[in-house]
Write a protein that holds these residues in place. Structure first.
Motif, PDB file in Angstrom:
ATOM      1  N   THR A 221       1.013  -0.994  -0.010  1.00  0.00           N
ATOM      2  CA  THR A 221      -0.148   0.153   0.065  1.00  0.00           C
ATOM      3  C   THR A 221       0.891   1.222   0.092  1.00  0.00           C
ATOM      4  N   VAL A 222       0.145   2.291  -0.467  1.00  0.00           N
ATOM      5  CA  VAL A 222       1.234   3.606  -0.368  1.00  0.00           C
ATOM      6  C   VAL A 222       0.523   4.709   0.697  1.00  0.00           C
ATOM      7  N   ALA A 223       1.515   5.564   1.430  1.00  0.00           N
ATOM      8  CA  ALA A 223       1.012   6.540   2.336  1.00  0.00           C
ATOM      9  C   ALA A 223       1.798   7.598   1.991  1.00  0.00           C
ATOM     10  N   MET A 224       1.262   8.814   2.500  1.00  0.00           N
ATOM     11  CA  MET A 224       2.046   9.961   2.543  1.00  0.00           C
ATOM     12  C   MET A 224       2.640  10.473   3.965  1.00  0.00           C
ATOM     13  N   PHE A 225       3.795  10.673   4.089  1.00  0.00           N
ATOM     14  CA  PHE A 225       4.149  11.171   5.264  1.00  0.00           C
ATOM     15  C   PHE A 225       4.335  12.910   5.308  1.00  0.00           C
ATOM     16  N   HIS A 226       4.127  13.647   6.193  1.00  0.00           N
ATOM     17  CA  HIS A 226       4.285  14.860   5.842  1.00  0.00           C
ATOM     18  C   HIS A 226       5.310  15.395   7.112  1.00  0.00           C
ATOM     19  N   LEU A 227       6.399  16.098   6.701  1.00  0.00           N
ATOM     20  CA  LEU A 227       7.188  16.702   7.858  1.00  0.00           C
ATOM     21  C   LEU A 227       7.191  18.245   7.743  1.00  0.00           C
ATOM     22  N   SER A 228       6.752  18.753   9.065  1.00  0.00           N
ATOM     23  CA  SER A 228       6.870  20.260   9.056  1.00  0.00           C
ATOM     24  C   SER A 228       8.474  20.721   9.094  1.00  0.00           C
ATOM     25  N   LYS A 229       8.433  22.066   8.960  1.00  0.00           N
ATOM     26  CA  LYS A 229       9.903  22.726   8.900  1.00  0.00           C
ATOM     27  C   LYS A 229      10.300  22.365  10.431  1.00  0.00           C
TER      28      LYS A 229
ATOM     29  N   LYS B  57      12.525  -1.215  11.683  1.00  0.00           N
ATOM     30  CA  LYS B  57      11.754  -1.731  12.888  1.00  0.00           C
ATOM     31  C   LYS B  57      10.509  -2.138  12.540  1.00  0.00           C
ATOM     32  N   ALA B  58       9.714  -1.488  11.450  1.00  0.00           N
ATOM     33  CA  ALA B  58       8.597  -1.978  11.330  1.00  0.00           C
ATOM     34  C   ALA B  58       8.461  -3.380  10.759  1.00  0.00           C
ATOM     35  N   ARG B  59       9.491  -3.602   9.957  1.00  0.00           N
ATOM     36  CA  ARG B  59       9.676  -5.036   9.353  1.00  0.00           C
ATOM     37  C   ARG B  59      10.030  -6.017  10.381  1.00  0.00           C
ATOM     38  N   GLU B  60      10.397  -5.440  11.613  1.00  0.00           N
ATOM     39  CA  GLU B  60      10.816  -6.504  12.516  1.00  0.00           C
ATOM     40  C   GLU B  60      12.160  -7.276  12.171  1.00  0.00           C
TER      41      GLU B  60
ATOM     42  N   VAL C   7       1.544  -3.874   3.350  1.00  0.00           N
ATOM     43  CA  VAL C   7       0.498  -3.794   4.049  1.00  0.00           C
ATOM     44  C   VAL C   7       0.657  -4.179   5.599  1.00  0.00           C
ATOM     45  N   ALA C   8       1.304  -5.202   5.696  1.00  0.00           N
ATOM     46  CA  ALA C   8       1.329  -5.713   7.336  1.00  0.00           C
ATOM     47  C   ALA C   8       2.449  -5.007   7.991  1.00  0.00           C
ATOM     48  N   HIS C   9       3.153  -4.052   7.441  1.00  0.00           N
ATOM     49  CA  HIS C   9       4.145  -3.159   8.033  1.00  0.00           C
ATOM     50  C   HIS C   9       3.693  -1.531   8.293  1.00  0.00           C
ATOM     51  N   MET C  10       2.799  -1.187   7.118  1.00  0.00           N
ATOM     52  CA  MET C  10       2.577   0.364   7.071  1.00  0.00           C
ATOM     53  C   MET C  10       2.199   0.732   8.302  1.00  0.00           C
ATOM     54  N   ASP C  11       1.342   0.485   9.098  1.00  0.00           N
ATOM     55  CA  ASP C  11       0.935   1.043  10.340  1.00  0.00           C
ATOM     56  C   ASP C  11       2.101   1.149  11.501  1.00  0.00           C
ATOM     57  N   ALA C  12       2.837   0.108  11.442  1.00  0.00           N
ATOM     58  CA  ALA C  12       3.852   0.188  12.290  1.00  0.00           C
ATOM     59  C   ALA C  12       4.945   1.364  12.088  1.00  0.00           C
TER      60      ALA C  12
ATOM     61  N   PHE D 217       6.192   4.513  14.254  1.00  0.00           N
ATOM     62  CA  PHE D 217       7.558   4.696  14.649  1.00  0.00           C
ATOM     63  C   PHE D 217       8.095   6.018  13.898  1.00  0.00           C
ATOM     64  N   PHE D 218       7.726   6.373  12.701  1.00  0.00           N
ATOM     65  CA  PHE D 218       8.120   7.407  12.054  1.00  0.00           C
ATOM     66  C   PHE D 218       7.924   8.829  12.807  1.00  0.00           C
ATOM     67  N   TYR D 219       6.739   8.784  13.332  1.00  0.00           N
ATOM     68  CA  TYR D 219       6.483  10.146  14.114  1.00  0.00           C
ATOM     69  C   TYR D 219       6.710  10.083  15.608  1.00  0.00           C
ATOM     70  N   LYS D 220       6.667   9.052  15.990  1.00  0.00           N
ATOM     71  CA  LYS D 220       7.024   8.507  17.535  1.00  0.00           C
ATOM     72  C   LYS D 220       8.361   9.070  17.594  1.00  0.00           C
ATOM     73  N   GLY D 221       9.288   8.529  16.689  1.00  0.00           N
ATOM     74  CA  GLY D 221      10.673   8.586  16.839  1.00  0.00           C
ATOM     75  C   GLY D 221      11.102  10.220  16.990  1.00  0.00           C
ATOM     76  N   ILE D 222      10.269  10.991  16.086  1.00  0.00           N
ATOM     77  CA  ILE D 222      10.534  12.422  16.394  1.00  0.00           C
ATOM     78  C   ILE D 222      10.211  12.998  17.482  1.00  0.00           C
ATOM     79  N   SER D 223       8.815  12.734  17.823  1.00  0.00           N
ATOM     80  CA  SER D 223       8.350  13.304  19.306  1.00  0.00           C
ATOM     81  C   SER D 223       8.984  12.964  20.387  1.00  0.00           C
ATOM     82  N   ASP D 224       9.410  11.596  20.246  1.00  0.00           N
ATOM     83  CA  ASP D 224       9.835  11.137  21.508  1.00  0.00           C
ATOM     84  C   ASP D 224      11.563  11.345  21.545  1.00  0.00           C
ATOM     85  N   TRP D 225      12.072  12.142  20.821  1.00  0.00           N
ATOM     86  CA  TRP D 225      13.678  12.138  20.622  1.00  0.00           C
ATOM     87  C   TRP D 225      14.251  12.585  22.071  1.00  0.00           C
TER      88      TRP D 225
END
Length: 454
Positions: free
Chosen positions: A227-235, A272-275, A432-437, A441-449
């Motif tokens: 599946t395809v998804a768009m990730f958005h990163l602010s400045k 990490k998402a692919r374990e 598909v099996a890995h997209m939610d993870a 991880f993508f956004y949590k890794g930034i917010s939890d840095w």
């Protein structure tokens, strides 16, 4: 639903040279398929759809005078391992006129789904190669009064730098402005040496991509649903990733760029998402533009492919447990290998390949041909430094520009946000099996840095 109303063959407005243009050894291993890209323009109340089509027809015909190789046709060379040549026969580009009952807002964040892909011309690759146009354009009118401009361009012919030059020139002609830089059409600058010199480097481009531990081939991974998804990163998020990447950096190492930081973060998160197991070998494949890495640099306006696909390599466990700077350093290490000597060695290696087919990737979803760069690997195409945006044909700049397709597992595009505010967008295809993870991880890794939890 998209309905095609008309189609036009657009040939150069003036006679052009009919002598063959060299297809360099740097072009030969690029995808035979067409790279799809889309521009959206908002409501144009002062212009009729007919006048927009006419402007595009006239200006494209004029643009093809300078960029006449795009009006030609490729053909297979006899018994030469999947290699092609170009016939500059002015058979022309194809322009399609279409209408849709959709509105631009129906496309949401412009995720490259089949709905978006329908706005770009498709090709039937079962047809003979010498019949396939090298450039196809589709102008689609929406219910809201806006339009989209979908383009499909043969990657054998041009890379992103040459494509942006062509688009800029075409738009200038449409606006009635004088041209500044004409295309430099001599591709013999990137032919292999005669005779080719045996490889002086380990060119990852020609090595089979790593497999998952315990697998003897990639067939199972190729067959999994994606599946395809768009990730958005602010400045702010981009700058935070840069700070993360540069923590602990040695004083004699140049600061890691936003691309090295974002790409490194994405690489870590996909592992990490692919374990992945800790000792899983994973590679990040990416393109390096070498226009200014050659000695001397390639001429301004060089028209053709002038990039190499290279790879950064690491164990997944190292990527996931060490700071982001480790991933960024691996990307930097691979990037710095691309010197004049490295480029010429890579071109020589293309020349001596018996069959180039197995090295090609394809812009068609589900393709089973060529190398597979999916799990446990990823491939990133960066448009951050390309002037692909702000293409104005006389009715204003686009409201969005991006890829219309992401072809395989692990493939992603990184490009600048529309407003030039320092934000970035990532379009990625993943199983598909890995997209939610991955999203987590993508956004949590930034917010939890600050807590150092990633």
């Amino acid at each position: 639903m998209v309905v095609l109303k008309n189609s036009f063959t657009i040939r150069p407005a003036e006679p052009t040279p009919r002598s063959g243009i060299c297809i360099s050894d740097c072009d030969q291993d690029k995808p035979i398929t067409h790279a799809p890209l889309i521009y959206f323009y908002g409501s144009l109340p002062c212009l009729s759809f007919a006048s927009i089509i006419e402007t595009l027809k006239i200006s494209l015909s004029k643009a093809l005078v300078s960029f006449y190789p795009l009006a030609g046709r490729l053909y297979w060379t006899t018994g030469n391992g999947g290699r092609v040549a170009l016939n500059c026969n002015s058979m022309g580009a194809r322009l399609y006129e279409a209408e849709s009952d959709a509105k631009i807002e129906d496309f949401g964040d412009f995720c490259p789904t089949p709905k978006l892909r329908s706005l770009v011309p498709s090709m039937d690759y079962s047809d003979p190669l010498h019949q396939l146009p090298l450039l196809l354009v589709q102008l689609t009118k929406f219910n809201c009064g806006g339009v989209s401009l979908g383009l499909a361009t043969s990657h054998i012919m041009i890379d992103g730098t040459s494509f942006s030059h062509f688009m800029s020139t075409w738009a200038k002609i449409a606006r009635g402005e004088p041209l500044d830089v004409l295309p430099f059409l001599d591709r013999t600058l990137l032919l292999a040496r005669d005779p080719p010199i045996p490889p002086q480097f380990n060119h990852e481009r020609f090595n089979p991509p790593p497999l998952l531990i315990g697998r003897s081939d990639n067939q199972e991974e190729r067959s999994k649903e994606t599946t395809v998804a768009m990730f958005h990163l602010s400045k702010t998020q981009v700058e935070k990733l840069k700070r993360m990447a540069n923590v602990g950096r040695a004083t004699n190492v140049q600061s890691y760029s936003r691309y090295e930081a974002v790409a490194g973060h994405l690489w870590r998160c996909t592992c990490k998402a692919r374990e992945h197991e800790n000792n899983q070998i994973t590679k990040l494949y990416f393109a390096v533009n070498f226009h200014n890495r050659m000695l001397p640099p390639l001429p301004q306006g060089y028209f053709g492919n002038a990039y190499l696909r290279i790879a950064a390599s690491s164990q997944s466990g190292e990527l996931m447990t060490r700071p982001l700077g480790h991933a960024s350093s691996k990307i930097r290490e691979a990037m710095e290998m691309v010197t004049d000597d490295y480029v010429r060695s890579a071109i020589d290696l293309v020349k001596v390949q018996r069959d180039l087919t197995r090295f090609r990737t394809y812009h068609t979803v589900g393709s089973t041909q060529g190398h597979f760069y999916g799990n446990p690997n990823i491939e990133i195409t960066s448009w951050i430094g390309l002037p692909l945006k702000n293409v104005d044909f006389g009715w204003g700049k686009e409201i969005y520009m991006g890829p219309a397709n992401v072809a395989f597992d692990g493939k992603c595009f990184v490009f600048r946000g529309h407003d030039g505010d320092g934000s970035l967008t990532i379009a990625i295809r993943l199983q598909v099996a890995h997209m939610d993870a991955l999203k987590e991880f993508f956004y949590k890794g930034i917010s939890d840095w600050s807590c150092s939890k990633l």
